[in-house]
Write a protein that holds these residues in place. Sequence first.
Motif, PDB file in Angstrom:
ATOM      1  N   THR A 404     -14.886   1.829   7.426  1.00 15.48           N
ATOM      2  CA  THR A 404     -13.479   1.705   7.078  1.00 15.48           C
ATOM      3  C   THR A 404     -12.743   2.999   7.421  1.00 15.48           C
ATOM      4  O   THR A 404     -13.356   4.054   7.594  1.00 15.48           O
ATOM      5  CB  THR A 404     -13.300   1.389   5.588  1.00 15.48           C
ATOM      6  OG1 THR A 404     -13.932   2.421   4.813  1.00 15.48           O
ATOM      7  CG2 THR A 404     -13.932   0.041   5.251  1.00 15.48           C
ATOM      8  N   GLN A 406      -9.869   4.311   5.599  1.00 17.69           N
ATOM      9  CA  GLN A 406      -8.918   4.581   4.524  1.00 17.69           C
ATOM     10  C   GLN A 406      -8.753   6.097   4.356  1.00 17.69           C
ATOM     11  O   GLN A 406      -9.557   6.887   4.845  1.00 17.69           O
ATOM     12  CB  GLN A 406      -9.428   3.960   3.225  1.00 17.69           C
ATOM     13  CG  GLN A 406      -9.311   2.450   3.161  1.00 17.69           C
ATOM     14  CD  GLN A 406      -7.876   2.004   2.956  1.00 17.69           C
ATOM     15  OE1 GLN A 406      -7.133   2.571   2.165  1.00 17.69           O
ATOM     16  NE2 GLN A 406      -7.476   0.977   3.706  1.00 17.69           N
ATOM     17  N   ASP A 489      -5.560   2.657  -1.922  1.00 15.86           N
ATOM     18  CA  ASP A 489      -5.609   1.509  -1.023  1.00 15.86           C
ATOM     19  C   ASP A 489      -4.400   1.590  -0.096  1.00 15.86           C
ATOM     20  O   ASP A 489      -3.256   1.341  -0.509  1.00 15.86           O
ATOM     21  CB  ASP A 489      -5.588   0.202  -1.815  1.00 15.86           C
ATOM     22  CG  ASP A 489      -6.800   0.070  -2.717  1.00 15.86           C
ATOM     23  OD1 ASP A 489      -7.906   0.390  -2.265  1.00 15.86           O
ATOM     24  OD2 ASP A 489      -6.628  -0.350  -3.882  1.00 15.86           O
ATOM     25  N   TYR A 490      -4.647   1.960   1.148  1.00 21.90           N
ATOM     26  CA  TYR A 490      -3.576   2.234   2.106  1.00 21.90           C
ATOM     27  C   TYR A 490      -3.547   1.148   3.164  1.00 21.90           C
ATOM     28  O   TYR A 490      -4.576   0.811   3.755  1.00 21.90           O
ATOM     29  CB  TYR A 490      -3.812   3.602   2.744  1.00 21.90           C
ATOM     30  CG  TYR A 490      -2.838   3.970   3.838  1.00 21.90           C
ATOM     31  CD1 TYR A 490      -1.502   4.231   3.542  1.00 21.90           C
ATOM     32  CD2 TYR A 490      -3.262   4.077   5.163  1.00 21.90           C
ATOM     33  CE1 TYR A 490      -0.617   4.595   4.543  1.00 21.90           C
ATOM     34  CE2 TYR A 490      -2.385   4.442   6.164  1.00 21.90           C
ATOM     35  CZ  TYR A 490      -1.056   4.693   5.858  1.00 21.90           C
ATOM     36  OH  TYR A 490      -0.181   5.041   6.850  1.00 21.90           O
ATOM     37  N   GLU A 491      -2.374   0.583   3.381  1.00 18.12           N
ATOM     38  CA  GLU A 491      -2.233  -0.488   4.373  1.00 18.12           C
ATOM     39  C   GLU A 491      -1.273  -0.103   5.499  1.00 18.12           C
ATOM     40  O   GLU A 491      -0.850  -0.952   6.282  1.00 18.12           O
ATOM     41  CB  GLU A 491      -1.733  -1.767   3.682  1.00 18.12           C
ATOM     42  CG  GLU A 491      -2.714  -2.297   2.635  1.00 18.12           C
ATOM     43  CD  GLU A 491      -2.218  -3.564   1.964  1.00 18.12           C
ATOM     44  OE1 GLU A 491      -1.086  -4.003   2.297  1.00 18.12           O
ATOM     45  OE2 GLU A 491      -2.953  -4.118   1.121  1.00 18.12           O
ATOM     46  N   GLY A 492      -0.943   1.179   5.589  1.00 22.44           N
ATOM     47  CA  GLY A 492      -0.007   1.623   6.613  1.00 22.44           C
ATOM     48  C   GLY A 492      -0.672   1.927   7.941  1.00 22.44           C
ATOM     49  O   GLY A 492      -1.829   1.597   8.185  1.00 22.44           O
ATOM     50  N   ARG A 493       0.071   2.615   8.775  1.00 21.94           N
ATOM     51  CA  ARG A 493      -0.374   2.912  10.141  1.00 21.94           C
ATOM     52  C   ARG A 493      -1.449   3.987  10.136  1.00 21.94           C
ATOM     53  O   ARG A 493      -1.292   5.038   9.507  1.00 21.94           O
ATOM     54  CB  ARG A 493       0.832   3.363  10.961  1.00 21.94           C
ATOM     55  CG  ARG A 493       0.567   3.570  12.445  1.00 21.94           C
ATOM     56  CD  ARG A 493       1.882   3.659  13.207  1.00 21.94           C
ATOM     57  NE  ARG A 493       2.703   4.750  12.730  1.00 21.94           N
ATOM     58  CZ  ARG A 493       2.879   5.899  13.396  1.00 21.94           C
ATOM     59  NH1 ARG A 493       2.269   6.095  14.567  1.00 21.94           N
ATOM     60  NH2 ARG A 493       3.666   6.840  12.909  1.00 21.94           N
ATOM     61  N   THR A 494      -2.536   3.736  10.844  1.00 12.74           N
ATOM     62  CA  THR A 494      -3.634   4.688  10.960  1.00 12.74           C
ATOM     63  C   THR A 494      -3.984   4.869  12.431  1.00 12.74           C
ATOM     64  O   THR A 494      -4.238   3.891  13.139  1.00 12.74           O
ATOM     65  CB  THR A 494      -4.877   4.209  10.196  1.00 12.74           C
ATOM     66  OG1 THR A 494      -4.562   4.081   8.805  1.00 12.74           O
ATOM     67  CG2 THR A 494      -6.023   5.192  10.352  1.00 12.74           C
TER      68      THR A 494
END
Length: 648
Positions: A404, A406, A489-494
């Motif tokens: 993952t 994150q 819990d990060y759902e942004g741009r990576t």
Amino acid sequence: MITLPDDDRTLSPYTGWTRDHWIAVADAILDGAARHASPSQSLIRYPGTPGGLGRDIDHLEGFTRTFMLAAFRIAGEPEGTQPLAERYARGIASGVDRHHPERWTRLDEHPQAKVEAAALAVGLHLTRDTVWARLDERAREQTIDYLSTSIGAHYWPNNWVWFRIIVSHLLESVGGPFSLEDRADDFALLDSFDLPGGWSVDGVGRNFDHYCGWALPFYPMIWAQLVEGDPQYAERVARYRRRLDDYLDDALHLIGADGGPLIQGRSLTYRFATAAPAWAAAFHGTSRHDPGLLRRAASGQVRHFVDRGAPDADGILTLGWHGEWRRIAQNYSGLGSPYWASKGMLGIALPPDHAAWTAPEQPLPIDRGPFTRAISAPGWLAAGTADGVVRIVNHGTDHRVEGTTQPDAAVYAKFGYSTATAPTLDAASVSAPLDGTVALLREALPSHRSGFIAGPVLALDESTITGSSRSRAHWPVDFSFVPDHGVSDYEGRTLLGPEVDTVSVVRGAWEVRFVRVHGEGLEPTDVLRIGGWALTAPDATATGEAWATSARLASRVVALGGTASLSSGVREQDDVTPLEGRTAVPWITVAPSAGEWHVFGIQLGEPAAAGHPPTVLGDLITWPDGGSTVFDPASPLETTPPARDPAR
């Protein structure tokens, strides 16, 4: 500071503490709870800003968690604690009454009540002849009704399942309903958490922290008493006892000479709950660990906090570590949460003539002298030194699942944690970490490492240990930290970058760290930065390039083996850790050459030793103590697969 008896250095040469000291601490906390109790005694309303779950939960936690402490106190001295038993029995009768104006939040109204139900069940089990006996038939029926909503309910698949097991067996023992199906499901889940060496992972992911001590092996010892004599559980009880002893083989190495626990993982505001596994071993009565050693471990940890003002003079445990520092709290932490520290007081349930109280203290591993220990389950390289500090280099824990991408959790994913330092926990430092990192800087933003592939940790000789990991550098570019449950819990741009190999060789206070950045995904302007230990002390200051000192300790990063640095420095900040004083973090940057090893020395130890780093020439490491290690950094990684690209 609370008033304590004089030290007894004959019985307890390391801490000076006897059972009388423990009783004084317990009574101070319980007296503080009484001062903040509601009229019916069912709610403990500690002063301050409410926590993330609201005042009703804060007040429930204040009662249930101090009731567990009260139960330990009553169980150890039933004749002298009758007013305490009466007080808590009255509170229970009011709390479980659906129609009482000071009733408790119920299990089907808020999930946190499921946690508190377990504390209630533990306390009632230990006080059957005192507190339970004081409840009239109506209060008993209402208590059973309150606890019965646990049956078939959803529990998080981690240490929470122990809450339902404890409640289920308490219900059965008092003639209430219970579910065999729930028990079968819960034990099957718990069995899936078990790892070699007595360790258990707290749910899905590399979730290693103090819950591995104050929850996963603690509740089995209470449960074993609940099912005592039932042949269907005999093998499981024996297995849990063996596993607790095995876990303590490692855990006893993670306590500093001053009793300081490792400052790592979530829920650190529970403080001396860290003493729970040592007392749990004494509580079950068949431990292969000497009772004097178990008390040394427990007394050292509780005294560490008491000497530093926790609890305070009013018997209050604030949200913080030593003193109040709310930023250590998770989003579920409230004013009653710190009283989970009560778990670390289990020993007072044992009578004064128990061997755990009468045996002379025995030394902890750190008391016996410097050591190194490779701890396989969490992927930690532990080193204790003559200054009394225990530190770990972390190649196996991030509270994430491999592959993952994150953000790094500051209390889990750093390369180093110790009994004398704390990670920086201000929002800016969590979003863009420096201390305890190997990071690629891209447009000044540091990469994160969570989701890495963990390599083996092992001993090279009796003084030297090694471990490794391979990560995919990634940048959560829009991540901004807000209080969470320990991980965000990060759902942004990576953005994704190259693989980064990190190999550590540890001996004493020094780590030799080899870092290799792979070519695919590496940008010409990327800069490799190594962040050292965050040193917090009233007198912490920069001493030189990438070198910080205090009167007690030094933190240094130095380039070794011909590695050429681009720049170096020390970041100094105030109020960024729960420890008192200014925080100084040394760092070095280099221009990464694709596929080549860059070598660094990272030190946390006595200031005088910081000026004598190891040397690296080819495959030969020469240590400050005169020892040497022949080491090829590529060897631990030969069987490590490439870091998985989640976009593929």
